[in-house]
Design an enzyme around this catalytic site. Structure first.
Site, PDB file in Angstrom:
ATOM      1  N   GLY A  46      72.427  61.091 -10.440  1.00 15.37           N
ATOM      2  CA  GLY A  46      73.865  61.254 -10.541  1.00 15.37           C
ATOM      3  C   GLY A  46      74.250  61.664 -11.948  1.00 15.37           C
ATOM      4  CD  GLN A  51      76.257  60.609 -17.423  1.00 20.26           C
ATOM      5  OE1 GLN A  51      76.465  60.832 -16.244  1.00 20.26           O
ATOM      6  NE2 GLN A  51      75.134  60.067 -17.845  1.00 20.26           N
ATOM      7  CB  CYS A 108      72.809  55.339 -17.952  1.00 17.95           C
ATOM      8  SG  CYS A 108      74.118  56.520 -18.290  1.00 17.95           S
ATOM      9  CG  LEU A 109      70.402  61.039 -16.467  1.00 18.10           C
ATOM     10  CD1 LEU A 109      70.964  62.297 -15.816  1.00 18.10           C
ATOM     11  CD2 LEU A 109      68.902  61.151 -16.640  1.00 18.10           C
ATOM     12  CG  HIS A 150      75.826  54.532 -13.041  1.00 14.44           C
ATOM     13  ND1 HIS A 150      74.947  53.714 -13.714  1.00 14.44           N
ATOM     14  CD2 HIS A 150      75.947  55.647 -13.834  1.00 14.44           C
ATOM     15  CE1 HIS A 150      74.584  54.287 -14.849  1.00 14.44           C
ATOM     16  NE2 HIS A 150      75.161  55.462 -14.941  1.00 14.44           N
ATOM     17  CD  GLU A 151      76.574  59.049 -12.135  1.00 14.66           C
ATOM     18  OE1 GLU A 151      77.137  59.422 -13.179  1.00 14.66           O
ATOM     19  OE2 GLU A 151      75.387  58.662 -12.111  1.00 14.66           O
ATOM     20  CG  HIS A 154      79.268  57.656 -16.585  1.00 11.63           C
ATOM     21  ND1 HIS A 154      78.968  57.365 -17.894  1.00 11.63           N
ATOM     22  CD2 HIS A 154      78.082  57.601 -15.915  1.00 11.63           C
ATOM     23  CE1 HIS A 154      77.658  57.145 -18.003  1.00 11.63           C
ATOM     24  NE2 HIS A 154      77.102  57.271 -16.815  1.00 11.63           N
TER      25      HIS A 154
HETATM   26 ZN    ZN Z   1      75.131  56.955 -16.333  1.00 11.11          ZN
END
Ligand code: ZN
Length: 189
Positions: A46, A51, A108-109, A150-151, A154
């Site tokens: 995701g 991000q 998380c990226l 999660h997304e 963000h």
């Molecule tokens: Zn994340």
């Protein structure tokens, strides 16, 4: 398609509250395309617009590559590029129903190299719009429900480290800041 640079903690962009999308224009469609490319390349399940430095309420997700990697023992199959048949693109996503609880490890990226158990709702219903402006409702559970929560977090400047107990958060934050750098202002839920 160009991949975008994924911003990492403690970039202040990750703490911005994103704006609602009011018009689906070419710039937004390009953003969606590039976000999907960036997510698959990372690879991740995701990605949210902040991000990659865009303060728009837009997310992409696809849990298929992860499921395939877990189910298959055939390495060649795992290495095949994702077919994108289950790519989810959501504009102005909103959780309208959430039920149950589940605790699972999450990463998380934007916080590369760190994971923690995070409590999430087990089942959610998410509403939003497609790239064609069509209304979408997604009812899901388990991994996809976790990814969407999660997304969507963000988009409000919330990271998974905000969702763990205070003690665990302080310990993890110290480790993260040693590697990634210190966040100037910390937004606590
Ligand atoms: Zn994340």
């Amino acid at each position: 398609m160009p991949e975008l640079k994924i911003l990492t903690y403690p970039d202040p962009m990750l703490r911005k509250k994103c704006e609602l999308v009011e018009e689906i224009d070419d710039a937004l469609l390009t953003l969606l395309d590039n976000m999907a490319d960036t997510m698959y390349e990372a690879p991740g399940v995701g990605l949210a617009a902040p991000q990659v430095g865009a303060t728009k309420r837009v997310i992409v997700a696809d849990i298929k590559p992860r499921e395939r990697a877990q189910e298959s023992t055939d390495e060649e199959e795992i290495l095949l590029p994702p077919d994108r048949s289950e790519l989810i693109e959501l504009i102005n996503p909103e959780i309208v129903f959430a039920e149950g609880e589940t605790i699972h490890e999450e990463g998380c990226l934007s916080i590369p190299g760190f994971v923690s158990d995070v409590k999430r709702k087990y089942e959610v219903v998410v509403e939003g719009y497609s790239r064609d402006g069509e209304f979408i409702e997604i009812k899901c559970e388990d991994l996809l429900a976790r990814v969407l929560q999660h997304e969507i977090d963000h988009l409000d400047g919330i990271l998974f480290i905000d969702r763990i107990s205070r003690l665990k958060r302080e310990l993890l934050k110290k480790k993260i800041e040693k590697v990634l750098g210190k966040e100037e202002k910390y937004a606590v839920l």
